[in-house]
Design an enzyme around this catalytic site. Structure first.
Site, PDB file in Angstrom:
ATOM      1  CE1 TYR A  37      -2.976  -1.927   5.798  1.00  0.00           C
ATOM      2  CE2 TYR A  37      -2.692   0.325   5.001  1.00  0.00           C
ATOM      3  CZ  TYR A  37      -3.050  -1.000   4.776  1.00  0.00           C
ATOM      4  OH  TYR A  37      -3.466  -1.393   3.520  1.00  0.00           O
ATOM      5  CB  SER A  39      -0.886   0.006   1.257  1.00  0.00           C
ATOM      6  OG  SER A  39      -1.499   1.261   1.448  1.00  0.00           O
TER       7      SER A  39
END
Length: 318
Positions: free
Chosen positions: A187, A161
């Site tokens: 994350y 990501s």
């Protein structure tokens, strides 16, 4: 093509998975897609099945997996869509899945993930996002190594990501035992780990003909954002706009395109250890600011990749 050349393709941010795989015959190829019952996992599996591959949906919810498999069979006509249980946060589940696999494996798409979750720990005391997004997929790929090697020219797809730009892997405190927990930093470092896995995996498995590449699928509205408020999502869009970037939500079919490209494109034959976005290799850039494009140099750092591999082996062996 020189090994150092940046890879571009005829596809872009608006291309769909079906367009990327058009003309590619995957008959006889065996594929695993983790998280294949939701979001871009469904469309990744659909495109690969549509090209003739045998596709196994590796999912926590097998009932949802069976419904998805029926839908993919109905839309592609390919009856070789299977379902198997896999909980990436549970190392026993990962080991059971890997030991139960028989025969070669040509493509492994490490697609499942947890995003910006509230602080949660596994029974081992690991932070959930790192345990799921990195440890789980690392253990899965290593458990399936023989199957990948047996395929000859196997590809591993590591779905990362742009959030990796938020944090390198903080080796001194991966699991937030000393620092305050912050969901996006957690994350971010797990997504950096996904890229570092591609770097070191390609190096270690080169003699087996296995390549590993990482990618950013783009912004897609899926259940991945279930822990993210609408306000947070709108802030992300506003931040992108402030940089002059035209960020818009992709459809799941568009979001799956880069995964499918990395898994199947002839342009990536023998190429590994790289990071792609919008169906092309991303440019290296300095983290910081509001931009969501490019790949951080720390995510491609071979020393950090080797360190992470060793740290992960030690953690899983403890």
């Amino acid at each position: 093509m020189a090994a150092t050349a940046r890879i571009t393709t005829p596809f872009n941010a608006e291309s769909t998975a079906a367009e990327v795989v058009e003309g590619i015959d995957l008959t006889g190829r065996r594929v695993i897609v983790t998280g294949g019952a939701s979001g871009i996992g469904v469309e990744t599996a659909r495109a690969l099945a549509g090209a003739g591959a045998e596709v196994t949906l590796a999912v926590r919810d097998t009932a949802a997996g069976e419904r998805t498999a029926e839908d993919i069979v109905a839309t592609t006509g390919n009856k070789q869509v299977l379902v198997a249980r896999l909980d990436l946060a549970d190392q026993a589940s990962v080991a059971a899945f890997a030991s139960g696999w028989e025969g070669p494996l040509h493509i492994l798409v490490n697609n499942a993930g947890v995003m910006a979750a509230p602080e949660t720990r596994t029974p081992e005391g690991w932070e959930l996002q790192f345990a799921t997004n990195h440890y789980g997929h690392f253990a899965l790929a290593n458990g399936l190594h023989r199957a990948l090697a047996a395929a000859g020219g196997a590809r591993v797809v590591s779905v990362s990501s742009s959030a990796h730009l938020r944090s390198p892997v903080v080796f001194e405190d991966i699991h937030f035992r000393e620092r305050a927990y912050e969901p996006w930093s957690a994350y971010g470092q797990s997504k950096t780990a996904n890229v570092l896995f591609a770097v070191e995996g390609t190096k270690r498995w080169a003699d087996d003909g296995i390549t590993v590449n990482a990618l950013m699928p783009g912004g897609i509205r899926t259940r991945l954002q279930r822990h993210v408020s609408e306000e947070d999502l709108e802030r992300l869009l506003a931040a992108a706009a402030a940089t002059g970037e035209q960020m818009s939500w992709k459809t799941p079919e568009q979001g799956a395109a880069t995964s499918v490209l990395v898994a199947t494109s002839p342009l990536l034959e023998g190429i590994g250890g790289r990071y792609f976005e919008d169906c092309a290799e991303a440019e290296v850039r300095e983290p910081g600011g509001l931009s969501r494009r490019g790949v951080a140099a720390y995510a491609l750092d071979p020393e950090a990749a080797a360190r992470l591999w060793q740290v992960t082996i030690e953690a899983l062996a403890a």
